[in-house]
Design an enzyme around this catalytic site. Structure first.
Site, short mmCIF file in Angstrom:
data_model
loop_
_atom_site.label_atom_id
_atom_site.label_comp_id
_atom_site.label_asym_id
_atom_site.label_seq_id
_atom_site.Cartn_x
_atom_site.Cartn_y
_atom_site.Cartn_z
N GLY A 137 -60.61 44.84 -76.17
CA GLY A 137 -60.00 43.57 -75.78
C GLY A 137 -60.74 42.82 -74.68
N LYS A 179 -60.18 44.94 -89.26
CA LYS A 179 -59.56 45.18 -90.56
C LYS A 179 -59.73 43.90 -91.36
CE LYS A 179 -55.32 47.00 -92.59
NZ LYS A 179 -55.32 46.10 -93.75
N ILE A 180 -60.12 44.04 -92.61
CA ILE A 180 -60.36 42.85 -93.44
C ILE A 180 -59.02 42.24 -93.83
CG2 ILE A 180 -61.31 42.06 -95.64
CD1 ILE A 180 -63.37 44.37 -95.33
N ASN A 213 -63.11 33.69 -86.23
CA ASN A 213 -63.62 35.03 -85.95
C ASN A 213 -64.91 34.94 -85.17
OD1 ASN A 213 -63.85 37.93 -86.26
ND2 ASN A 213 -65.45 37.56 -87.79
N HIS A 238 -68.46 37.16 -84.72
CA HIS A 238 -69.22 38.27 -85.30
C HIS A 238 -70.46 38.51 -84.45
CE1 HIS A 238 -70.70 40.98 -88.34
NE2 HIS A 238 -71.87 40.38 -88.23
C1 GAR Z 1 -67.07 42.18 -80.22
O1 GAR Z 1 -68.42 42.50 -80.02
C2 GAR Z 1 -66.93 41.42 -81.52
O2 GAR Z 1 -68.01 40.58 -81.81
C3 GAR Z 1 -66.85 42.53 -82.52
O3 GAR Z 1 -66.05 43.51 -81.90
C4 GAR Z 1 -66.23 43.44 -80.49
C5 GAR Z 1 -64.89 43.41 -79.82
O4 GAR Z 1 -64.96 43.73 -78.47
N1 GAR Z 1 -66.27 42.07 -83.74
C6 GAR Z 1 -66.64 42.51 -84.95
O5 GAR Z 1 -67.52 43.33 -85.10
C7 GAR Z 1 -65.89 41.87 -86.09
N2 GAR Z 1 -66.41 42.34 -87.36
P1 GAR Z 1 -63.63 43.70 -77.58
O6 GAR Z 1 -62.61 44.62 -78.21
O7 GAR Z 1 -64.07 44.19 -76.23
O8 GAR Z 1 -63.15 42.28 -77.54
#
Ligand code: GAR
Length: 200
Positions: free
Chosen positions: A12, A91-92, A107, A109
């Site tokens: 988060g 989750k998709i 989103n 990425h």
């Molecule tokens: C982030 O790096 C985000 O880009 C990635 O998860 C991380 C979340 O970090 N998202 C994905 O890979 C989506 N497919 P957080 O929990 O510290 O915010």
């Protein structure tokens, strides 16, 4: 003021950056709920600390992904949310959910789409030997990381990078990029025309 829901699965840190940007008024929006699909997401603690309502939806409590997304969708519709922000939601989302909220789901990425979609965006970039990677904020459609691109920013990739060192470099850039994209969305400053997102 837009009503924002944030979906998380993990740490988060992205959620935290958005909470702070809403508190300072940089993003003209109010986070009305945080949803996690994992009971132990540290992001849930961050939501509680900021006095934001939170809900956990566990896949095991539903008979199918469709049922789970229907329940999440009904909850979000009851709250009349304007914007659904995926912040490390791993989750998709099902097609009916993405269609129900077309143009309202964003989103981030950790790669420069359309390169390296799906899981392990950092590692895919390292393995491909690219010298620059980055992050992409995009609208969510029914595909996997395929929706119209709103904003991208870059970081260098070094020969000795690991998934950890690269994600550490990229994460602050992700936070700044998402803040800016969310500000534009909440100011009604984005218009989608086919694949192209215009800033108006
Ligand atoms: C982030 O790096 C985000 O880009 C990635 O998860 C991380 C979340 O970090 N998202 C994905 O890979 C989506 N497919 P957080 O929990 O510290 O915010």
């Amino acid at each position: 003021m837009k009503k924002i829901a944030i979906l998380i699965s993990g740490q988060g840190s992205t959620l935290q950056a958005i909470i702070e940007a809403c508190q300072t008024g940089f993003i003209p929006g109010k986070i009305v709920t945080v949803i996690s699909n994992k009971i132990d997401s540290f992001g849930l603690e961050r939501a509680k600390s900021a006095d934001i309502p939170n809900r956990v939806f566990l896949r095991q409590d539903f008979t199918s992904n469709l049922d789970m997304d229907k329940a999440i969708g009904d909850y979000l519709e009851d709250l009349s949310v304007d914007l659904i922000v995926l912040a490390g939601y791993m989750k998709i989302l099902t097609k009916p959910f993405t269609q129900r909220f077309t143009g309202k789901i964003l989103n981030i990425h950790p790669a420069l789409l359309p390169s390296f979609p799906g899981l392990h965006g950092h590692q895919q970039a390292i393995d491909a030997g690219v010298k620059v990677t980055g992050c992409t904020v995009h609208f969510v459609d029914a595909g996997m990381d395929t929706g119209p691109i709103i904003m991208q920013n870059t970081v260098p990739v070094y020969p000795d990078d690991t998934e950890d060192t690269l994600s550490e470099r990229l994460l602050p850039v992700e936070h700044a990029t998402y803040r800016e994209a969310l500000r534009l969305f909440c100011e009604d400053a984005l218009r989608i025309e086919g694949r192209i997102v215009h800033y108006i």
